[in-house]
Motif scaffolding. Structure first.
Motif, short mmCIF file in Angstrom:
data_model
loop_
_atom_site.label_atom_id
_atom_site.label_comp_id
_atom_site.label_asym_id
_atom_site.label_seq_id
_atom_site.Cartn_x
_atom_site.Cartn_y
_atom_site.Cartn_z
N PHE A 39 0.86 -1.18 0.00
CA PHE A 39 0.00 0.00 0.00
C PHE A 39 0.90 1.23 0.00
N ASP A 40 0.37 2.37 -0.47
CA ASP A 40 1.18 3.59 -0.43
C ASP A 40 1.15 4.20 0.98
N PHE A 42 -0.33 6.67 2.39
CA PHE A 42 -1.60 6.94 3.03
C PHE A 42 -2.37 5.66 3.35
N ILE A 148 -10.07 -5.45 5.32
CA ILE A 148 -9.65 -4.44 4.35
C ILE A 148 -8.47 -4.94 3.53
N ASN A 150 -8.14 -7.93 2.72
CA ASN A 150 -8.67 -9.08 1.98
C ASN A 150 -8.02 -10.39 2.39
N ARG B 36 -20.49 -6.11 -13.71
CA ARG B 36 -19.30 -6.82 -14.18
C ARG B 36 -19.14 -8.16 -13.48
N LEU B 47 -25.77 -3.37 -4.27
CA LEU B 47 -24.39 -2.88 -4.24
C LEU B 47 -24.35 -1.39 -4.60
N ILE B 143 -15.08 1.60 0.08
CA ILE B 143 -14.51 0.48 0.83
C ILE B 143 -15.56 -0.62 1.02
N LEU B 147 -15.43 -4.43 -0.34
CA LEU B 147 -15.51 -5.55 0.60
C LEU B 147 -16.58 -6.53 0.16
N ILE B 148 -17.77 -6.01 -0.17
CA ILE B 148 -18.87 -6.90 -0.54
C ILE B 148 -18.57 -7.62 -1.85
N ALA B 149 -17.88 -6.94 -2.76
CA ALA B 149 -17.51 -7.59 -4.03
C ALA B 149 -16.23 -8.40 -3.90
N ASN B 150 -15.71 -8.50 -2.66
CA ASN B 150 -14.54 -9.32 -2.37
C ASN B 150 -13.30 -8.90 -3.16
N GLU B 151 -13.06 -7.60 -3.26
CA GLU B 151 -11.84 -7.10 -3.86
C GLU B 151 -11.05 -6.33 -2.80
N VAL B 152 -9.73 -6.26 -2.97
CA VAL B 152 -8.96 -5.37 -2.10
C VAL B 152 -9.44 -3.96 -2.37
N PRO B 153 -9.88 -3.24 -1.31
CA PRO B 153 -10.40 -1.89 -1.54
C PRO B 153 -9.44 -1.06 -2.40
N MET B 156 -6.76 1.48 -1.44
CA MET B 156 -5.53 1.09 -0.80
C MET B 156 -4.38 0.89 -1.79
N ARG B 158 -4.21 1.47 -5.33
CA ARG B 158 -4.00 2.24 -6.55
C ARG B 158 -3.16 3.46 -6.23
N ARG B 159 -1.89 3.22 -5.96
CA ARG B 159 -1.04 4.32 -5.53
C ARG B 159 -0.74 5.29 -6.67
N ALA B 164 -7.83 8.23 -0.96
CA ALA B 164 -8.03 8.58 0.46
C ALA B 164 -7.24 9.83 0.81
N LEU C 147 -18.35 -12.20 4.67
CA LEU C 147 -17.19 -11.31 4.69
C LEU C 147 -16.10 -11.89 5.57
N PRO C 153 -20.31 -12.53 -0.73
CA PRO C 153 -21.58 -12.78 -0.06
C PRO C 153 -22.56 -13.50 -0.98
N MET C 156 -25.41 -12.19 -3.15
CA MET C 156 -25.17 -11.44 -4.36
C MET C 156 -25.17 -12.29 -5.62
N LEU C 213 -21.32 -7.06 -19.11
CA LEU C 213 -20.59 -6.09 -19.91
C LEU C 213 -19.86 -6.85 -21.01
#
Lengths: 216, 216, 216
Positions: A39-40, A42, A148, A150, B36, B47, B143, B147-153, B156, B158-159, B164, C147, C153, C156, C213
């Motif tokens: 993570f960066d 922030f 967070i 994952n 998607r 969602l 976030i 979380l609900i789509a089970n991806e790393v937020p 965090m 995408r530097r 944030a 989660l 989930p 979904m 998509l």
């Protein structure tokens, strides 16, 4: 069973500095995980702070204290920032000291489990509610951290080391001793039981059973 | 430092329509991700709505406003539904317009970060609490979506693009200017800083450092 | 439209025992997932309890009832513990009875969706707020369960079976009938609609559309 005579805020005062140490430790654990995940800066600060204040936020929400303590008392967020910045700056060195971090993490777990239990007792909850609130206050920050990032929350699958169980044992201890001692002593006893339980399980002297489904 | 004279509800009125645009944009981002991921119609609506109202729900919970604004004012949920239905109906076309969506998303991020900061100031929180509440109000919906789509937020990792950090900068701006301007102007300034920071980082003119652990 | 004359607590009394059955069922679903994931005993108890009380906690937080009902009334946590212990002890046998569990799960879904809707009506929310609160109260526990277990989930992606949609339909039913019947009847009607919708969708008689998509 004599009553808790101290008002709620005073409950926190006695162990306020230990609380801050626990927050720094939780912040370190979250921030180091973020450093590992690349993570960066922030992202590291956010994951560190959220891990540090998450447990207390859960405790305060469940016991009706709004806004949560970490918003009312800025020293909590400063401590969380401090731990996160330390992890970002010295991550490589601290990685070698994972045991040291783990000790702080255990201290934080114990203190938050005990303070969650005290808050719930103070709020008039029943015994199961006290244990639930205490355990969740202790492990909440770590669960949010792992969500967070994952990962499956560590509290769940590391059966070689008690974690949530230790927090629940600490909350149970507070429940048992609080009628006979001061809140400070109750919180210290609960934290001590958590630390002892973690240490015993790390040595392999305490284990919890696992069930498997056929074909699971 | 003169006081915020307007009552809390009036703080929202000025930018109410921009707020709704932000909610529609957040709903689009959540609903498109659901499309998607091949969620069904209702999963898309859920969602989309949760993404749209999540940030405001966090803001209102942290600043003690229960029930959250989106439950008190039905126009928020209607806007969230509208964005979600649009995404479901026109998902294929909108996918080509990801930049347009991203612009709306940034507007929403800025407005919620600024309104979160204003709410925290109004509630009497200290500077770190204001920045924390503002940043979390801005990024909270995203976030929860991830979380609900089970991806790393996304916030965090995408530097290459501030997210944030931009929200925190917007909240900090509100904190700086609010004693000298109207709440409307403070919120607009905060949102403008967020949009500017996002635009600069997209151009590659602002980057945040990343730390790696050895072997990490 | 006559008013809801019963006080809030009485709303719960009528179906209290069915509520407890629903909690046991939710606890079973969470605890069995934990058994499958090889969580240890305490992990099973935690996931079972959190699944069981999560929906009610969301409902109570959104409608300003602090502390949540499960902390005020210990029978909820005892029921959650009971279901979790049953799952740990008899997990292998219950796995063969997944249909039975699913029936209980549906009962819980219906009862919590309906009680969430009633709570929201009682709290004075508008129609969308009632449906949102009802649906989220119904599905909340399952979302939290998935989660923590790090799964997308179920609500979904299982478009072959209505889940969140059924919960929303139940909440909508409560909204429609509550002016004309007792709270008990409204809650029972809502739960019945959820159960019916789930049964119809399981038979393949109701489906929701999915959008893709291009290249998605």
């Amino acid at each position: 069973m004599h009553e808790l005579e101290l008002p709620r805020v005073d409950l926190q005062t006695g162990l306020h500095w230990l609380d801050l140490i626990g927050i720094v430790a939780f912040a370190l654990s979250g921030a180091l995980l973020a450093v590992r995940k690349r993570f960066d800066l922030f992202g590291v600060l956010v994951l560190g702070c959220v891990t540090a204040v998450g447990g207390g936020a859960i405790r305060d929400t469940l016991t009706g204290q709004t806004p949560p303590l970490f918003l009312r008392d800025e020293s909590y967020l400063w401590a969380a920032l401090l731990g996160s910045v330390l992890a970002f700056a010295f991550g490589e060195r601290l990685a070698r000291f994972e045991r040291t971090i783990s000790v702080f993490d255990t201290v934080g777990l114990g203190l938050f489990a005990a303070s969650g239990a005290l808050g719930a007792i103070n709020f008039g909850l029943g015994p199961l509610g006290v244990i639930f609130t205490g355990a969740l206050s202790g492990v909440g920050g770590g669960i949010i951290r792992d969500l967070i990032a994952n990962e499956v929350p560590e509290v769940m699958y590391r059966r070689d080391q008690l974690y949530a169980t230790a927090a629940a044992a600490g909350a149970f201890t507070v429940l048992l001793v609080h009628p006979y001692v001061t809140p400070f002593q109750a919180q210290a006893s609960g934290a001590a039981v958590v630390i002892l339980a973690r240490w015993l399980s790390r040595r392999g002297w305490v284990r919890l059973p696992v069930r498997r489904l056929p074909g699971g």
